[in-house]
Scaffold this active site. Structure first.
Site, PDB file in Angstrom:
ATOM      1  N   HIS A   1       0.820  -1.210   0.000  1.00  0.00           N
ATOM      2  CA  HIS A   1       0.000   0.000   0.000  1.00  0.00           C
ATOM      3  C   HIS A   1       0.858   1.266   0.000  1.00  0.00           C
ATOM      4  CE1 HIS A   1       0.488  -0.119   4.480  1.00  0.00           C
ATOM      5  NE2 HIS A   1       0.415   1.201   4.350  1.00  0.00           N
TER       6      HIS A   1
ATOM      7  N   ASP B   1       0.215  -7.630   1.619  1.00  0.00           N
ATOM      8  CA  ASP B   1       0.620  -6.224   1.585  1.00  0.00           C
ATOM      9  C   ASP B   1       2.144  -6.088   1.564  1.00  0.00           C
ATOM     10  OD1 ASP B   1       0.520  -3.502   1.633  1.00  0.00           O
ATOM     11  OD2 ASP B   1      -0.070  -3.341   3.743  1.00  0.00           O
TER      12      ASP B   1
ATOM     13  N   SER C   1       4.392   2.735   7.959  1.00  0.00           N
ATOM     14  CA  SER C   1       4.025   1.667   7.030  1.00  0.00           C
ATOM     15  C   SER C   1       5.212   1.278   6.153  1.00  0.00           C
ATOM     16  CB  SER C   1       2.860   2.114   6.140  1.00  0.00           C
ATOM     17  OG  SER C   1       1.680   2.213   6.895  1.00  0.00           O
TER      18      SER C   1
END
Length: 929
Positions: free
Chosen positions: A117, A168, A265
């Protein structure tokens, strides 16, 4: 391989690396000998005639004790190596500024691993730049080693969908390889589905709280693994992006106060693993998503182990030279070992951009335990393959009960130094139950005796329950290349997978620090008890670095009586990775000391087992037969120090009738009546000649004239004097000597030289130092076939005048103990000329000595003799020479010399010598004086 892989150049040969490892193993990680805190003084230590304890290894093998080794240290420049793999992923804005909104990890020299992402931002724009080696992104104070590279390709996992939170992961290919440096180096990937680490570190430049701005400085938080069942309560199936709930390749981690936030992230959830005294970061998972950060809700991370085949495949498609083993932990750890940070323990100082390293502080060491043996089973029969034991004397092994007996089949043989040795007897703890970790201890008796040397001595049993120091060595084995101490500036260029013996350091653990892996709980129905010794280390190891050898010792060199001896506290019982990261457990030897005494000491009796035999038919002065079968006389116990001692030591004894009348060996009876003036001279020797006592010297026996009591006994033949025998003055007119020497002379001995100098200087009988012999009395029981008892008394025709240069020696009169530090005179060949020198010697139990005598076909040693281990290898013992103890007199700082024995015989240089025990003949000597 490509330049960024492990170069298989073969420049360093295996033999060279092994030699280096052996050298480093001798100096690296050395725990210096710890003090036993027993206040042992060698000059006031006494050895009992019979073995009474298993805690006597330092006495039995004192000759082979060692001193201290030198300790190396070196230095190197200081860099910030901890985050060398950490990458900031950025988006270049129209105005030229860069927004750093994600993190990542450098895993190959031109690839960064991040979250899928993170491949687009909120404006659907892709990142275009990666920055490495920079901790503060918005300050140039630490930009000296920063590297900023363009992203030329984004490789998102094919199953990832932006609408979901599954798969992911993504790879970012950089425009070129990074320039390898201590501050910019790829991290490694954890390749196992099992994650044993209770906590890991997450790093990133994300927000410091909900609604807060990103931090410009890289932050690290420690997060604990959260069980899936608990995590499912926060992330239910059907929730946003989690149509099928959390999957096995996803991991939950969190902390009450700390969490990862937006901007973190793609960053790593990692752990630093130990190898080569270095710490290598291993990426276990990638930060994926979470609830509102800072709300004590665990975050979700993508485990990388399931995706290593995909990563390997994508790199190989793009021309990278990828081997099957390229992402194995050992391969990655070794690829960049020269660039990693040292473990904290070895860094002893940091100043002015320089750090000082002390290799002796390393946890992991390539150090052999020379006492460890491998246990085997009969040919064709399956048994445990990981069983070991420890040599505790010349024919005895201590090991685990499960390693001594398997499915009712005893162990067959052991291998030590590539030699086999058959097991003849197995003693397994009677309370051990198969499959449990209680009473897991056994003794093996071997067919052949181990040969002792300076390089091999049995391990000493630490018999106390408490340990003298909380740090010790564990005996394990692991890959050579993962354990060589990395002194060098270059990479390890060739794998060395051969398995070597290791001695990692460990600390004792108690209470909450001791956490036993679940795998072993089935054998611990009562949990850990006092018989278990829990130990470990905080850091985890790179896989294949170390595994414990079951039944091998946990050990430590202990300083006792000016030398150090390797003692062991327990036997490896259970645990993984040698106790690193997770606790390991040993069987504590001190807990089982009573059982060991009952097995190893033939005469051992505790208070409940000692027996006092009573013969009501015998009265005082009757002849009797003792427990050992030897004759004696019934006397009051006060007249028999030996039997008084046996009663105190809980040995079996025979009483004559009732009360205090005991069966005393003839030679042990203390004669307290009709004592002559000459006999009284023996009793008060210490006081009588106190004026002549010399000052204490730590190592005093370097001068030939230190033995002021020694005389030479000989005869005149053809006008020349010959001195074949040595004697020792015990009164002013009596010397003691060897019966063999007296009887072996065909021409009678007629003269004594009392000169303290070289007897060859004596030219004439007119010299005052030469005295005629009045008479010689050989012990009436002397047997010329066995040379026992080897003792005779020589009367001088004229008494000497005591002076500081010549006076009688005192006699050691204790019948149950022998002073430990003895001295004797030997002949040594120096430049082809024989010279007398003084050496130390140490008494041994007669039971130990007899085993040597049996090997050489010698006669049985009697209780009226004793052995010494002479601390020399190339000297000749002289028959009849005195064996002397120097008793320290602390009050006036002087010493008193005591005659403990006289040399009877020795059969080879450097071997044991047998002596006549003076205390056994006190009654006979006094009866003649």
């Amino acid at each position: 391989m490509a330049a960024h892989g492990v170069k298989m150049l073969g420049v360093v040969k295996a033999s060279v690396l092994i030699a280096i490892a052996q050298f480093l193993g001798s100096v690296c990680g050395d725990l210096q000998p710890t003090d036993s805190n027993l206040n042992e003084d060698i000059t006031n230590t006494f050895l009992p005639n019979e073995r009474e304890t298993v805690d006597d290894c330092h006495l039995r093998y004192y000759k082979y004790g060692k001193g201290l080794d030198p300790l190396p240290a070196f230095g190197r420049p200081v860099y910030l190596r901890e985050f060398a793999h950490m990458a900031a992923v950025g988006w270049t804005q129209p105005n030229g500024t860069i927004v750093w909104n994600c993190g990542g990890s450098l895993i190959w020299e031109n690839y960064v691993l991040t979250a899928a992402h993170c491949t687009v931002d909120y404006s659907n724009m892709q990142p275009d730049v990666v920055r490495l080696g920079d901790i503060n992104l918005y300050n140039d104070t630490d930009d000296q080693y920063a590297q900023q590279l363009k992203i030329v390709e984004i490789i998102r996992h094919p199953e990832h969908r932006f609408s979901s939170r599954y798969h992911d992961l993504a790879l970012l290919r950089l425009e070129k390889n990074v320039v390898l440096h201590d501050t910019v180096t790829p991290g490694c990937l954890w390749n196992d589905e099992e994650i044993p680490f209770p906590s890991m570190d997450a790093t990133g430049w994300g927000a410091t709280g909900f609604g807060e701005k990103n931090t410009p400085i890289l932050l690290k938080v420690s997060l604990s693994v959260i069980k899936k069942a608990e995590c499912d309560r926060h992330y239910r199936a059907g929730g946003r992006g989690l149509k099928q709930g959390l999957q096995n390749y996803q991991l939950c981690a969190g902390d009450i106060k700390m969490d990862t936030c937006p901007g973190d992230s793609g960053g790593p959830l990692q752990v630093k693993l130990l190898h080569n005294a270095k710490m290598t970061p291993f990426i276990v998972a990638v930060t994926s998503f979470g609830s509102a950060c800072g709300q004590s809700v665990p975050g979700v991370y993508m485990k990388v182990s399931s995706y290593i085949p995909w990563i390997r495949s994508e790199l190989a498609k793009r021309g990278e030279k990828i081997e099957e083993w390229s992402f194995n932990p050992y391969a990655c750890a070794l690829r960049y070992v020269h660039l990693r940070e040292y473990e904290d323990d070895v860094i002893i100082d940091k100043s002015d951009g320089f750090e000082t390293i002390d290799s002796t502080k390393a946890h992991m060491n390539i150090i052999e335990s020379s006492q460890t043996v491998k246990i085997h089973w009969p040919a064709g029969r399956k048994g445990p393959t990981d069983c070991y034991g420890v040599v505790i004397d010349e024919d005895t092994i201590l090991t685990l009960a499960r390693c001594a007996m398997f499915e009712r089949l005893p162990a067959s043989y052991i291998v030590h130094n590539n030699k086999t040795n058959d097991v003849v007897t197995v003693y397994r703890h009677p309370k051990h139950v198969s499959g449990s970790f209680y009473n897991d201890i056994a003794v093996l008796k071997m067919k052949d005796r181990f040969k002792l040397s300076r390089d091999f001595v049995p391990a000493c049993i630490w018999s106390a329950f408490e340990l003298p120091d909380p740090k010790f060595y564990v005996t394990g084995h692991g890959r050579l290349d993962l354990n060589i101490f990395n002194y060098f500036s270059g990479p390890i260029t060739k794998f060395q997978p051969q398995i070597v013996q290791l001695s990692p350091r460990a600390d004792i653990q108690t209470g909450e620090n001791c956490t036993v892996p679940d795998d072993y709980l089935s054998g611990l129905s009562r949990g850990l008890t006092q018989e278990h010794l829990c130990f470990g280390n905080k850091p985890f190891l790179v896989p294949e670095s170390c595994q414990m050898k079951s039944g091998a010792p946990i050990r430590r060199n202990i300083w006792r009586m000016n030398r150090h001896f390797e003692h062991f506290y327990g036997l490896n019982l259970l645990g993984k990775d040698c106790g690193f990261g997770r606790s390991a457990v040993a069987t504590r030897i001190g807990y089982h000391i009573d059982w060991l005494n009952s097995v190893l000491l033939p005469n051992y009796r505790d208070k409940s087992e000692s027996v006092h035999f009573l013969d009501n038919d015998l009265v005082e002065l009757d002849h009797c037969t003792g427990i050992d079968g030897n004759g004696g006389l019934c006397v009051n116990v006060n007249k028999c120090p030996k039997i008084a001692y046996d009663i105190q030591a809980n040995h079996n004894v025979r009483f004559c009738g009732a009360g205090s009348i005991v069966c005393c060996p003839y030679h042990s009876i203390k004669n307290q009546t009709n004592v002559s003036s000459a006999a009284r001279e023996l009793e008060d020797c210490d006081i009588r000649y106190k004026m002549f006592h010399r000052k204490m010297i730590e190592y005093p026996r370097e001068r030939i004239d230190e033995f002021f009591h020694t005389v030479d006994i000989g005869q005149e033949i053809g006008g020349k004097m010959r001195w074949p025998c040595t004697g020792t003055l015990i009164t002013r007119n009596v010397a003691i000597t060897s019966a063999y020497c007296v009887k072996n002379e065909s021409i009678p001995l007629t003269i004594v030289n009392v000169d303290r100098g070289n007897p060859n200087h004596v030219k004439t009988l007119n010299r005052p130092e030469v005295v005629k012999i009045d008479k010689i009395v050989v012990h009436p029981d002397y047997n010329p076939e066995t040379f026992q008892p080897d003792i005779a008394l020589v009367w001088l025709a004229k008494s000497i005048v005591p002076t500081a240069e010549k006076y009688p020696i005192c006699l050691w009169q204790n019948e149950t103990h022998t002073p430990f530090l003895l001295h004797q005179k030997v002949e040594k060949l120096v430049s082809e000329v024989k010279k007398f020198v003084f050496v130390e010697s140490y008494p041994k139990y007669n039971s130990d000595c007899q085993k040597y005598l049996d090997e050489y076909g010698k006669d049985k040693i009697s209780s009226t003799e004793f052995c010494t281990d002479v601390d020399s290898t190339d000297e000749d013992l002289v028959i009849g020479e005195p064996v002397v103890w120097y008793r320290p007199n602390e009050a006036d700082n002087t010493t008193t010399q005591y005659l403990v024995g006289i040399v009877s015989y020795a059969w080879e240089k450097g071997q044991l010598a047998v002596h006549t025990r003076i205390s056994a003949y006190l009654s006979w000597i006094k009866s003649l004086l």
